[in-house]
Design an enzyme around this catalytic site. Sequence first.
Site, PDB file in Angstrom:
ATOM      1  N   HIS A   1       0.858  -1.248  -0.226  1.00 10.33           N
ATOM      2  CA  HIS A   1       0.107   0.048  -0.099  1.00 10.33           C
ATOM      3  C   HIS A   1       0.928   1.295  -0.019  1.00 10.33           C
ATOM      4  O   HIS A   1       0.576   2.369  -0.744  1.00 10.33           O
ATOM      5  CB  HIS A   1      -1.189  -0.259   1.109  1.00 10.33           C
ATOM      6  CG  HIS A   1      -2.243   0.795   0.860  1.00 10.33           C
ATOM      7  ND1 HIS A   1      -2.249   2.091   1.625  1.00 10.33           N
ATOM      8  CD2 HIS A   1      -3.426   0.548   0.518  1.00 10.33           C
ATOM      9  CE1 HIS A   1      -3.397   2.571   1.287  1.00 10.33           C
ATOM     10  NE2 HIS A   1      -4.218   1.649   0.772  1.00 10.33           N
TER      11      HIS A   1
ATOM     12  N   ASP B   1       0.481   4.421  -2.853  1.00 12.48           N
ATOM     13  CA  ASP B   1       0.457   5.692  -2.355  1.00 12.48           C
ATOM     14  C   ASP B   1       1.591   6.817  -2.979  1.00 12.48           C
ATOM     15  O   ASP B   1       1.281   7.984  -3.385  1.00 12.48           O
ATOM     16  CB  ASP B   1       0.542   6.109  -0.761  1.00 12.48           C
ATOM     17  CG  ASP B   1      -0.630   5.648   0.154  1.00 12.48           C
ATOM     18  OD1 ASP B   1      -1.642   5.242  -0.656  1.00 12.48           O
ATOM     19  OD2 ASP B   1      -0.540   5.689   1.346  1.00 12.48           O
TER      20      ASP B   1
ATOM     21  N   GLU C   1      -7.516   6.179  -6.976  1.00 13.81           N
ATOM     22  CA  GLU C   1      -6.537   6.535  -7.974  1.00 13.81           C
ATOM     23  C   GLU C   1      -7.133   7.091  -9.248  1.00 13.81           C
ATOM     24  O   GLU C   1      -6.767   6.587 -10.181  1.00 13.81           O
ATOM     25  CB  GLU C   1      -5.860   5.032  -8.236  1.00 13.81           C
ATOM     26  CG  GLU C   1      -6.790   3.791  -8.017  1.00 13.81           C
ATOM     27  CD  GLU C   1      -7.907   3.617  -9.045  1.00 13.81           C
ATOM     28  OE1 GLU C   1      -8.853   3.939  -8.875  1.00 13.81           O
ATOM     29  OE2 GLU C   1      -7.546   3.110 -10.165  1.00 13.81           O
TER      30      GLU C   1
HETATM   31  P1  GH3 Z   1      -8.629  -0.673 -13.796  1.00 16.54           P
HETATM   32  O1  GH3 Z   1      -7.252  -0.838 -14.621  1.00 16.54           O
HETATM   33  O2  GH3 Z   1      -9.695  -1.231 -14.235  1.00 16.54           O
HETATM   34  O3  GH3 Z   1      -8.713   0.660 -13.407  1.00 16.54           O
HETATM   35  O4  GH3 Z   1      -7.897  -1.670 -12.537  1.00 16.54           O
HETATM   36  P2  GH3 Z   1      -7.807  -1.167 -11.209  1.00 16.54           P
HETATM   37  O5  GH3 Z   1      -7.154  -2.274 -10.350  1.00 16.54           O
HETATM   38  O6  GH3 Z   1      -7.025   0.387 -11.039  1.00 16.54           O
HETATM   39  O7  GH3 Z   1      -9.229  -1.057 -10.617  1.00 16.54           O
HETATM   40  P3  GH3 Z   1      -9.871  -0.823  -9.372  1.00 16.54           P
HETATM   41  O8  GH3 Z   1     -10.771   0.645  -9.429  1.00 16.54           O
HETATM   42  O9  GH3 Z   1     -10.782  -1.965  -9.078  1.00 16.54           O
HETATM   43  O10 GH3 Z   1      -8.879  -0.568  -8.138  1.00 16.54           O
HETATM   44  C1  GH3 Z   1      -8.325   0.503  -7.533  1.00 16.54           C
HETATM   45  C2  GH3 Z   1      -7.786   0.091  -6.347  1.00 16.54           C
HETATM   46  O11 GH3 Z   1      -7.085   1.497  -6.072  1.00 16.54           O
HETATM   47  C3  GH3 Z   1      -8.539  -0.330  -5.300  1.00 16.54           C
HETATM   48  C4  GH3 Z   1      -8.025   0.156  -4.077  1.00 16.54           C
HETATM   49  O12 GH3 Z   1      -7.459  -0.634  -3.011  1.00 16.54           O
HETATM   50  C5  GH3 Z   1      -6.835   1.253  -4.240  1.00 16.54           C
HETATM   51  N1  GH3 Z   1      -6.829   2.369  -3.746  1.00 16.54           N
HETATM   52  C6  GH3 Z   1      -7.750   3.142  -3.685  1.00 16.54           C
HETATM   53  N2  GH3 Z   1      -7.118   4.486  -2.895  1.00 16.54           N
HETATM   54  C7  GH3 Z   1      -5.888   4.283  -2.803  1.00 16.54           C
HETATM   55  C8  GH3 Z   1      -5.164   4.949  -1.873  1.00 16.54           C
HETATM   56  O13 GH3 Z   1      -5.395   5.946  -1.575  1.00 16.54           O
HETATM   57  N3  GH3 Z   1      -3.849   4.380  -1.676  1.00 16.54           N
HETATM   58  C9  GH3 Z   1      -3.324   3.068  -2.327  1.00 16.54           C
HETATM   59  N4  GH3 Z   1      -2.307   2.658  -2.050  1.00 16.54           N
HETATM   60  N5  GH3 Z   1      -4.293   2.318  -2.648  1.00 16.54           N
HETATM   61  C10 GH3 Z   1      -5.718   2.933  -3.130  1.00 16.54           C
HETATM   62 MG    MG Z   2      -7.677   1.918 -11.788  1.00 16.22          MG
HETATM   63 MG    MG Z   3     -10.634   3.274 -10.218  1.00 17.73          MG
END
Ligand code: GH3
Ligand code: MG
Ligand code: MG
Length: 312
Positions: free
Chosen positions: A204, A208, A234
Amino acid sequence: FSGSLDASALLERLEDLTRLTQTEPYKVLIVDDSRAQTTFTERMLNSAGIITRSLTDPIQVMAALAEFQPDLIILDMYMPECRGTELAKVIRHHERYVSVPIIYLSAEDDLDKQLDAMGEGGDDFLTKPIQARHLIATVRNRAARARYLKARMVRDSLTGLYNHTHILQLLEDARVRARRDQQPLSFAMLDIDHFKQVNDRYGHPMGDRVIKSLALFLKQRLRKSDHIGRYGGEEFAVVLPDTDAATATRVLDDIRRRFAEMHFPAQPQDLSCSFSCGIAELQGEQEAKVLASHADEALYRAKHAGRNRVET
Ligand code: GH3
Ligand code: MG
Ligand code: MG
Ligand code: MG
């Protein structure tokens, strides 16, 4: 920003950029029916490097707030059209201006009346005649704290970019301006590709770092007049005033290509990742949320066409 680079150097500059935005001169809106008084007050504040705008007609206050975006408001108590307290109530009625400090500056020296006025949305009551250093110190202190709180309220804490709510507010402001000036306006939505895998494989904290690096990269690559927001985890959103879809696509596609070339030092091997982007240009009297949904649909198409690409 070419070839292989270390993203940690970029992160250090994020702090510098944040600091820069906080050292811009304070802006104060003065409302007083006496031109002689506004001129006098302006001169005192200008001598301390504070930027001012004054109104002798209180009716224009909401338009002036929207356009000038002051850090603080100085109100006269007694004006022919309306009282300062009535004006303060009108201003406080708008959620956007709830936290802008309001200081009354008046010859009124009756404490009961002064306290009544402060109960009506004012933060302070200064009496004329006032010494310049008294006024300047009051304005500076109030404006500094208000600006800090506002920055915290409208920004995302991880990246320093505008948050979801505020980027949509900026989109709406830009939409109104684009219609008025008959200029194009584009809105872009970005989503990092396969980001779940980044977290799963590298942890994680690395995720970030990637988010922060993309935020900084966008800040460096886009114009000062563009607004950049963290739309969700993201996901990012960019408001591009005076920009048609073709130009926005060219700009974002260049950023996309360069971002995909970046390397984040990691074990067992360096990490690189990409984003997909959807762009829409404002059409006619379209509402901001419709424009945003068109950008979202374009992003969806970019994902389905294989990711790491920009679609309109
Ligand atoms: P896609 O290409 O379809 O967008 O695949 P993806 O894996 O990016 O898709 P998805 O939207 O399902 O996953 C986004 C991930 O981003 C899930 C979540 O755990 C992670 N995420 C969201 N916010 C944060 C953050 O602030 N920090 C971190 N490290 N991860 C985050
Ligand atoms: Mg994504
Ligand atoms: Mg997304
Ligand atoms: Mg007056």
